[in-house]
Motif scaffolding. Sequence first.
Motif, short mmCIF file in Angstrom:
data_model
loop_
_atom_site.label_atom_id
_atom_site.label_comp_id
_atom_site.label_asym_id
_atom_site.label_seq_id
_atom_site.Cartn_x
_atom_site.Cartn_y
_atom_site.Cartn_z
N ARG A 1 0.35 -1.07 0.11
CA ARG A 1 0.16 0.07 -0.43
C ARG A 1 0.94 1.21 0.06
N VAL A 2 1.40 1.58 0.69
CA VAL A 2 3.13 2.48 0.52
C VAL A 2 3.26 2.03 -0.17
N PHE A 3 3.85 1.67 -1.47
CA PHE A 3 4.31 1.53 -2.31
C PHE A 3 3.60 2.15 -3.38
N ALA A 4 2.44 1.61 -3.18
CA ALA A 4 1.56 2.29 -3.92
C ALA A 4 1.14 3.36 -4.37
N ALA A 5 1.18 4.08 -3.33
CA ALA A 5 0.64 5.75 -2.71
C ALA A 5 1.81 6.56 -3.50
N ILE A 6 3.34 5.50 -3.40
CA ILE A 6 4.67 6.61 -3.57
C ILE A 6 4.27 6.29 -4.60
N VAL A 7 4.60 5.29 -6.02
CA VAL A 7 4.21 5.91 -7.27
C VAL A 7 3.02 6.43 -7.91
N GLU A 8 2.08 6.45 -7.21
CA GLU A 8 0.67 7.08 -7.68
C GLU A 8 0.79 8.30 -7.27
N ARG A 9 1.86 8.97 -6.88
CA ARG A 9 1.99 10.24 -6.13
C ARG A 9 3.35 10.98 -7.85
N ASP A 10 4.41 9.96 -7.83
CA ASP A 10 5.11 9.96 -8.47
C ASP A 10 5.70 11.21 -7.64
N LEU A 11 6.14 10.77 -5.86
CA LEU A 11 6.99 11.67 -5.70
C LEU A 11 8.67 11.13 -5.37
N PRO A 12 9.28 11.98 -5.27
CA PRO A 12 11.43 10.56 -5.12
C PRO A 12 11.28 10.57 -3.34
N VAL A 13 9.96 9.99 -2.77
CA VAL A 13 10.15 9.51 -1.37
C VAL A 13 10.37 7.97 -1.49
N TYR A 14 11.60 7.45 -0.43
CA TYR A 14 11.46 6.17 0.07
C TYR A 14 11.33 5.98 1.31
N VAL A 15 11.22 4.79 1.80
CA VAL A 15 10.79 4.12 2.29
C VAL A 15 11.94 2.77 3.08
N THR A 16 12.22 2.93 4.36
CA THR A 16 12.42 2.11 5.28
C THR A 16 12.46 1.78 6.77
N VAL A 17 11.95 0.81 7.03
CA VAL A 17 11.09 -0.07 8.16
C VAL A 17 11.73 -0.75 8.80
N TRP A 18 12.48 -0.71 9.73
CA TRP A 18 13.47 -1.78 10.76
C TRP A 18 13.62 -1.15 12.33
N GLU A 19 13.92 -1.88 12.86
CA GLU A 19 13.78 -1.93 14.48
C GLU A 19 15.63 -1.02 14.57
N PRO A 20 15.53 -0.10 15.86
CA PRO A 20 16.31 0.61 15.62
C PRO A 20 17.50 -0.08 16.64
N SER A 21 18.52 0.03 16.41
CA SER A 21 19.86 -0.61 16.67
C SER A 21 21.33 0.64 16.50
#
Lengths: 225, 446
Positions: free
Chosen positions: A75-95
């Motif tokens: 869903r997140v990927f689709a929203a980014i592609v749809e808006r054609d924005l230079p947005v990149y997302v990483t989701v991870w546990e902190p360290s």
Amino acid sequence: MRTATRLAAEVVAGAGLATALLLVLPGPGSVAEQRVERYGGAGDRVTEAVAGMLEDRVHVPADGRAMLPPAAEARVFAAIVERDLPVYVTVWEPSWFAGYEHPIQAAEQMAWALGEETGEPALVVLWQGPDDGYLEATPGHRWAPEGASYEQERPQFLGEAGTRLTEWVTGLPTGSPDASPFAASEAGSTVGGVTSGVLAGLTVTAVLAAIALAVTTVRGRSRRT
Amino acid sequence: MSGSGTGAAAPGAGAVGAGAAGAGAAGAASPPTVDEIAAALAEDPVLVGPRFGNGDTAAVRQELGELVAAADLPTYVVMVDPPADLSGSDPAADLASRLFEASGDADATYLVHLGAESYTHEVVGFGEAPGRDELFARQPGAAFEGGATAGVTPAGVLARDLEVLLDDAGVDDDAWDAYASTAPWAETDVWEPAVPPPDASDAVFGPALLLVAVTGGVVVVTEAVRRLRVAAPPASTWLPSSTSGRRDRPDDLHDAASVRRRLDLELTAASEAVAAAAGTEGSPAPERRERRDGSLDTARRLADRLPADPEAEHLADLVGALVLTRTALREAQSTTGRGPRRRRREPSAPTPYACCTLDPRHGEATGTREVPVGDRTLDLPVCEACERRPASRLAVMQVPGDRWRRRQQPYLEQDTVWSRTGYGAFVDELWTHVADDLRSRREVGR
């Protein structure tokens, strides 16, 4: 020797000495080298994230999967592609032990690497948990989409990752087609430049002159008395 | 267990093992279970994921794997998020105990670190395998207190502990300290969020600052040194030449002819000053008027006796005439209110002129100094230069000896009116002694 001639000779000697020092002293390197030194050298966790984001905009390693399941990631990927924005997302546990000193440093390194790879400024969202998210633009740029609210420019990223990220991306203003969502970063222009350097040098010289004046005055008085 | 543990310790196999079977244990968000960890260790004794790898997980795994392979007994390195239901007080040792049980109670050493945002770690030995006691016995500094972990990542701490356990003698200080400065064990450099990204303007800031500051600094320092030299000339090269405080170079008075020229100039000036003072004065103290007139008269008579083109033998007399001239000038100035004053003590009375006894050509005395003269030590008035000059560099004015011995000698060692009076230092009124001496010389025809 006339005063003007003497002063001119001293200026030439000082400039010669300064030039020699500039040639001899190890400099900080070129601007490109300094930027690579500051933002390059990312560890394997960041490098892997950059590769993942280049592939499909959203990177979720195994440790982050619980926060962003595959369906939410899509869903997140689709929203980014749809808006054609230079947005990149990483989701991870902190360290604390993954090769960066602070998550913002990791996000900066990601944004820098993405900018280098794509040739365009990028915006990285690093999600480590609710209220533990970071938004970083490629160094030298500032995320400032036309018509965006303060919350859209500086989101707090609370709640569940998939829902919040999708909602944030979807809510971003489109703006005019040619308008870049980035502005030039103010950083770097506060102390740099020839003028600032000259003023700083004059300040140092003024301090030296004040000290010299005080010393010569005190010595002169002590001799007269 | 021993065979399977160390046998799987090859670097490549270790990395692959942790990345495949151990993926759930090393990298999953949900804390792995003890069974998952045990299963991963069965394939690779080094269980370290990217969250614990200090940015170079492959290198960390490889080097830990090599250390594990060098151990005599099975050794396991576990860096994971803590499984559920571990002991609250010592979860790392608890996990080691459960892994020991899961392995079938095989003797082994477990080096356990729990949590990617925690410094909880423990070294536990079972059976014959070394553990915490051996670690602390061999390397007291391994105790977690006292900064033993400063600058070293948890992976580095475990590697260092493992290296200590491999040798009965532990590791030397250099090897111990190296973990805080070498990859892949050293902590990441401190990140400074306030530092802006460098741009083109940053590249010219430093050089511009250096250029201006160094150039300005050179000019300032050079000018300051020049000012200090002018304001405070070295004692050995500058001499006051008159009572007005003007300073001239020593070459001006280096021989009898130059002193003669100076004497003639100052004698004229003093005569004019005395005449002016006599015409305008109110009522100077009688002794000062007497000193003024007597000194000027004696200086004139002395100057008249000396040739216009003098020789070295006339130097002492010429200098004496010069001292008397300056004495007269000072007294004339006392009448007109000019001339240097002693501050505070005599705010309105210029002090009588006193020359530097060591060499009157130096000008006025500003202080006193103990000076060895012959077999005695005299406290003599001296100029500022002589006052500050090292004893080894003090020099009394040299004058020629008698007609038969022309050798230069200190004037104080001669038997003359100048040595007896010290050009005024040893007597109250120089001019009276000189006048008496002139009379004596006339009588004997000298």
